[in-house]
Design an enzyme around this catalytic site. Structure first.
Site, short mmCIF file in Angstrom:
data_model
loop_
_atom_site.label_atom_id
_atom_site.label_comp_id
_atom_site.label_asym_id
_atom_site.label_seq_id
_atom_site.Cartn_x
_atom_site.Cartn_y
_atom_site.Cartn_z
N GLU A 1 -32.58 -20.96 -7.76
CA GLU A 1 -31.65 -21.38 -6.73
C GLU A 1 -31.42 -22.89 -6.76
O GLU A 1 -30.30 -23.38 -6.65
CB GLU A 1 -32.19 -20.97 -5.34
CG GLU A 1 -32.33 -19.47 -5.16
CD GLU A 1 -33.73 -18.96 -5.51
OE1 GLU A 1 -34.16 -17.98 -4.89
OE2 GLU A 1 -34.38 -19.55 -6.41
N CYS B 1 -37.21 -21.82 -1.44
CA CYS B 1 -35.80 -21.74 -1.81
C CYS B 1 -34.93 -21.23 -0.67
O CYS B 1 -33.75 -21.59 -0.56
CB CYS B 1 -35.63 -20.83 -3.04
SG CYS B 1 -36.38 -21.51 -4.53
N ARG C 1 -44.42 -17.19 -34.01
CA ARG C 1 -43.45 -17.79 -34.93
C ARG C 1 -42.09 -17.15 -34.65
O ARG C 1 -41.84 -16.01 -35.03
CB ARG C 1 -43.86 -17.55 -36.39
CG ARG C 1 -45.20 -18.16 -36.75
CD ARG C 1 -45.58 -17.94 -38.20
NE ARG C 1 -45.69 -16.53 -38.54
CZ ARG C 1 -46.76 -15.78 -38.29
NH1 ARG C 1 -47.81 -16.29 -37.66
NH2 ARG C 1 -46.81 -14.50 -38.64
N SER D 1 -68.16 -6.67 -28.45
CA SER D 1 -69.31 -6.35 -27.61
C SER D 1 -70.59 -7.09 -27.99
O SER D 1 -71.33 -7.58 -27.13
CB SER D 1 -69.57 -4.84 -27.64
OG SER D 1 -68.43 -4.12 -27.21
N LEU E 1 -59.94 0.42 -30.70
CA LEU E 1 -59.64 -0.26 -29.44
C LEU E 1 -58.46 0.40 -28.74
O LEU E 1 -58.45 0.52 -27.51
CB LEU E 1 -59.36 -1.74 -29.68
CG LEU E 1 -59.07 -2.58 -28.43
CD1 LEU E 1 -60.22 -2.48 -27.43
CD2 LEU E 1 -58.82 -4.03 -28.81
N ASN E 2 -57.46 0.83 -29.50
CA ASN E 2 -56.31 1.50 -28.89
C ASN E 2 -56.74 2.75 -28.12
O ASN E 2 -56.29 3.00 -27.00
CB ASN E 2 -55.28 1.88 -29.95
CG ASN E 2 -54.49 0.68 -30.46
OD1 ASN E 2 -54.53 -0.40 -29.87
ND2 ASN E 2 -53.78 0.86 -31.56
#
Length: 362
Positions: free
Chosen positions: A46, A78, A201, A218, A295-296
């Site tokens: 704003e 705002c 990048r 861990s 991990l997934n």
């Protein structure tokens, strides 16, 4: 409002944990000012719209994607600026669930005789600010799991070679995600295998924001000479360990300029739910998970994933030992599968990108 929405998107990578907001001022049928929230701690949309105004804004209509704030934070409220500039009408895309705002901005405007209309493009704006909306209401980061696989569902060959599964345009899109989200997370096995930098990048030599790098490790097995531990000047690294981690190794990781978090243990590994709580307390609102199969699976099992981005390349490599995007123990019955909804498809050159929201049972 569509123009305000497009302006809001320009703030990607610069404003988190604040929301993406755009504003347009219209008077007598023409646009006289526009702005967006450009950088965290800087003027809100704003205010930038007022500063760009080509003429007096008195009596004009302001279109703003999110309810104007009514509290003092890093910048003045705002809503009060709108009152002070004598705007006659405000059209709000969506209300702000932030407890510090939550209807107070609209109330302040109305109490000062300003006409307010709301709920325009709210579905699109909810999607745009999904990271902010989850974080402001739950204090937990929004997690996007990204995978890149071949048509037969492999993320690497049987020898572990994974450069490159997806094409250069898909990889460029991932760097845009790295720029948008505050942090990126991976497992220690990926660090050991690939020694990645995990910096941003962007194309066209645009300057991007390097995400905070989070390594789930861990027992503190991460090599002390890994790039991710020795580039603290370029990006911060957090290593999440359990009490089982070697204290001497932990001290050495810290000495390199990194931060080690001692996280509660679950089944001998970092408790991902506790990790999310700690990261949320640190103000980390969004994470790109670029983990391996183990991990997934752990992240899905812990129900911390909100969204999946799956890049599918038109390649077939085979191999019963070749890794897939999600490993772990796996489910026993199809009825236990993690389901996805709001599925979207996009062609990126020859690759296919599938984006979907995760749905958990119970």
């Amino acid at each position: 409002m569509q123009l305000a929405y497009n302006l809001a998107k320009k703030g990607c990578g610069g404003v988190s944990p604040n929301p993406l907001v755009g504003a347009v001022i219209v008077k007598e049928g023409k646009i006289i000012g526009e702005g967006y929230h450009e950088i965290y701690g800087g003027p809100h949309a704003e205010v930038n719209a007022f500063r760009s105004a080509k003429e007096s804004v008195e009596g004009a209509t302001m279109y703003v994607t999110l309810e104007p704030c009514s509290h003092f934070g890093k910048t003045p409220p705002c809503a009060q600026a709108i009152v002070d500039n004598k705007i006659a009408r405000v059209v709000v895309g969506m209300l702000d669930p932030n407890p510090l705002v939550a209807g107070r901005g609209v109330k302040l405007l109305q109490e000062n005789g300003i006409e307010v209309e709301s709920d325009f493009l709210s579905a699109e704006l909810t999607q745009l600010n999904r990271v902010f909306l989850k974080f402001i209401q739950s204090k937990q980061p929004y997690i996007i799991m990204k995978t890149a696989m071949t048509l037969d569902g492999k993320i690497a060959s049987r020898t572990g070679d994974s450069r490159w599964v997806s094409n250069e345009y898909s990889r460029a899109r991932v760097h845009e995600l790295r720029n948008e989200l505050m942090a990126i997370m991976l497992g220690v096995d990926t660090v050991i295998a690939d020694d990645p930098m995990l910096t941003t990048r962007l194309s066209n030599n645009k300057k991007g924001r390097n995400p905070i790098r989070i390594v789930v490790d861990s027992k503190a097995r991460i090599p002390l000479d890994s790039k991710i531990l020795n580039t603290s000047a370029e990006a911060k690294t957090i290593v999440a360990v359990t009490v089982a981690a070697n204290k001497n190794k932990v001290d050495k990781i810290n000495a390199l300029g990194n931060e080690v978090l001692i996280i509660e243990e679950k089944d001998g590994r970092v408790d991902l739910n506790h990790l999310m709580q700690v990261l949320g307390e640190k103000g980390i609102d969004g994470i790109l998970l670029e983990g391996g199969a183990t991990l997934n699976y752990a992240a899905l099992e812990s129900q911390i994933i909100d969204e999946v981005h799956a890049y599918i390349a038109p390649k077939i490599i085979g191999g019963s030992e070749a890794k897939t995007p999600v490993g772990g123990e796996g489910i026993e019955k199809m009825s236990d599968a993690v389901n996805l909804q709001n599925v979207r498809f996009e062609n990126i050159a020859d690759d296919i990108l599938i984006v979907a929201d995760v749905v958990y049972k119970g």
